[in-house]
Design a protein around this motif. Structure first.
Motif: not given
Length: 95
Positions: A28-50
């Motif tokens: 998110g810092y490199v791309i400059g997108s808070f939305q992308m950062m949140m999407l990546i983290y949300a995907g990580g939470v879902v994968l971790t849960t699974l």
């Protein structure tokens, strides 16, 4: 899930969430997108849960040996004694 499986699940959860948080923040810092950062983290939470929530077979490598029912009958469960306290209140003396 056995005890060692619970410990492994907990450790995997902590490591994966930390890795996804760091990776999401860096991306998110490199791309400059808070939305992308949140999407990546949300995907990580879902994968971790699974990976950590279901009772997968690799969490059951150390099976617990329960006491045989016939052996359990030989050793009865200890009874808890309850102390009944009578109303032993201190009476105030009038002077």
């Amino acid at each position: 899930m056995d005890w060692q499986g619970q410990k492994l699940s907990e450790q995997l959860m902590q490591i994966m969430l930390l890795a996804f948080a760091v990776g999401a923040f860096a991306t998110g810092y490199v791309i400059g997108s808070f939305q992308m950062m949140m999407l990546i983290y949300a995907g990580g939470v879902v994968l971790t849960t699974l990976i950590t929530v279901p009772n997968w077979p690799f969490y059951n490598r150390h099976q617990l040996n329960w006491l045989d029912p016939s052996e359990a009958e030989k050793h009865p469960k200890p009874q808890v004694q309850q102390h009944i306290s009578s109303s032993s209140k201190k009476k105030s003396s009038k002077k």
